[in-house]
Design a protein around this motif. Sequence first.
Motif, short mmCIF file in Angstrom:
data_model
loop_
_atom_site.label_atom_id
_atom_site.label_comp_id
_atom_site.label_asym_id
_atom_site.label_seq_id
_atom_site.Cartn_x
_atom_site.Cartn_y
_atom_site.Cartn_z
N ASP A 51 15.02 59.82 -29.86
CA ASP A 51 16.25 59.13 -30.20
C ASP A 51 17.45 59.90 -29.65
O ASP A 51 17.35 61.09 -29.34
CB ASP A 51 16.38 59.02 -31.72
CG ASP A 51 17.44 58.03 -32.18
OD1 ASP A 51 17.85 57.18 -31.38
OD2 ASP A 51 17.87 58.12 -33.35
N VAL A 52 18.57 59.20 -29.53
CA VAL A 52 19.85 59.82 -29.18
C VAL A 52 20.84 59.35 -30.24
O VAL A 52 20.92 58.15 -30.53
CB VAL A 52 20.32 59.39 -27.77
CG1 VAL A 52 21.68 59.99 -27.46
CG2 VAL A 52 19.31 59.79 -26.70
N SER A 53 21.56 60.28 -30.86
CA SER A 53 22.53 59.91 -31.88
C SER A 53 23.84 60.66 -31.66
O SER A 53 23.91 61.60 -30.87
CB SER A 53 21.97 60.20 -33.28
OG SER A 53 21.71 61.57 -33.44
N TYR A 54 24.86 60.22 -32.40
CA TYR A 54 26.20 60.79 -32.24
C TYR A 54 26.85 60.95 -33.61
O TYR A 54 26.77 60.07 -34.46
CB TYR A 54 27.04 59.86 -31.37
CG TYR A 54 28.49 60.25 -31.25
CD1 TYR A 54 28.88 61.41 -30.62
CD2 TYR A 54 29.48 59.42 -31.77
CE1 TYR A 54 30.22 61.76 -30.51
CE2 TYR A 54 30.83 59.75 -31.65
CZ TYR A 54 31.19 60.91 -31.02
OH TYR A 54 32.51 61.26 -30.91
N THR A 61 36.49 64.68 -31.67
CA THR A 61 35.39 65.12 -30.82
C THR A 61 34.09 64.83 -31.57
O THR A 61 34.11 64.21 -32.62
CB THR A 61 35.49 66.62 -30.50
OG1 THR A 61 35.47 67.33 -31.74
CG2 THR A 61 36.77 66.93 -29.74
N GLY A 62 32.97 65.27 -31.03
CA GLY A 62 31.73 65.05 -31.75
C GLY A 62 30.55 65.76 -31.13
O GLY A 62 30.69 66.51 -30.16
N LEU A 63 29.39 65.49 -31.70
CA LEU A 63 28.14 66.05 -31.21
C LEU A 63 27.18 64.93 -30.87
O LEU A 63 26.96 64.02 -31.67
CB LEU A 63 27.51 66.97 -32.25
CG LEU A 63 28.24 68.28 -32.50
CD1 LEU A 63 27.69 68.97 -33.74
CD2 LEU A 63 28.15 69.19 -31.30
N LEU A 64 26.64 64.98 -29.67
CA LEU A 64 25.62 64.05 -29.23
C LEU A 64 24.30 64.78 -29.39
O LEU A 64 24.16 65.92 -28.93
CB LEU A 64 25.84 63.67 -27.77
CG LEU A 64 24.77 62.76 -27.21
CD1 LEU A 64 25.35 61.36 -27.04
CD2 LEU A 64 24.29 63.26 -25.88
N TYR A 65 23.35 64.16 -30.07
CA TYR A 65 22.06 64.78 -30.34
C TYR A 65 20.96 64.09 -29.56
O TYR A 65 20.85 62.87 -29.60
CB TYR A 65 21.73 64.70 -31.84
CG TYR A 65 22.68 65.43 -32.73
CD1 TYR A 65 22.57 66.81 -32.91
CD2 TYR A 65 23.69 64.76 -33.40
CE1 TYR A 65 23.45 67.48 -33.75
CE2 TYR A 65 24.57 65.43 -34.24
CZ TYR A 65 24.44 66.79 -34.41
OH TYR A 65 25.30 67.47 -35.24
N LEU A 66 20.13 64.88 -28.88
CA LEU A 66 18.90 64.38 -28.28
C LEU A 66 17.77 64.84 -29.19
O LEU A 66 17.55 66.04 -29.35
CB LEU A 66 18.67 64.97 -26.88
CG LEU A 66 19.58 64.54 -25.75
CD1 LEU A 66 19.10 65.19 -24.45
CD2 LEU A 66 19.65 63.06 -25.61
N HIS A 67 17.08 63.89 -29.80
CA HIS A 67 15.95 64.19 -30.67
C HIS A 67 14.70 64.13 -29.79
O HIS A 67 14.30 63.05 -29.37
CB HIS A 67 15.86 63.17 -31.81
CG HIS A 67 17.13 63.07 -32.59
ND1 HIS A 67 17.33 63.79 -33.75
CD2 HIS A 67 18.27 62.36 -32.38
CE1 HIS A 67 18.54 63.50 -34.23
NE2 HIS A 67 19.12 62.65 -33.42
N ALA A 74 21.81 69.66 -29.26
CA ALA A 74 23.15 69.17 -29.56
C ALA A 74 24.09 69.45 -28.39
O ALA A 74 24.03 70.52 -27.78
CB ALA A 74 23.68 69.85 -30.82
N PHE A 75 24.94 68.48 -28.09
CA PHE A 75 25.90 68.59 -27.01
C PHE A 75 27.29 68.26 -27.55
O PHE A 75 27.49 67.19 -28.14
CB PHE A 75 25.55 67.64 -25.85
CG PHE A 75 24.21 67.93 -25.24
CD1 PHE A 75 24.09 68.84 -24.21
CD2 PHE A 75 23.07 67.31 -25.72
CE1 PHE A 75 22.85 69.11 -23.65
CE2 PHE A 75 21.82 67.58 -25.18
CZ PHE A 75 21.71 68.49 -24.14
#
Length: 95
Positions: A51-54, A61-67, A74-75
């Motif tokens: 999954d990809v979440s935000y 700003t934020g964090l984009l997560y690659l599960h 985290a990016f």
Amino acid sequence: MRFIAQHPYIKVSRQIKWTEQKIIEEELSLILYEDRIETQFHVHYIRDVWDVSYKSTSAGTGLLYLHTRSGVNAFYVKQNPSEFIDHFIKIKASL
């Protein structure tokens, strides 16, 4: 192979010289292809990305997560990655 979507992320590092500390921000890109997501440092194959979440912050700003199969990456992002995530969902659904 042509990329499908691209989204900028920020790599933050700290540099210390004698009595001075500098925070250095470097803009890099997440690049989505039909079979993988690439960063400057890693390749994550779509089959290994669950999954990809935000998660946004109050500062805009934020964090984009690659599960992924090997854990969560985290990016730090300054722009909403909803378009990038939508493209990922379409690719994942077609598998």
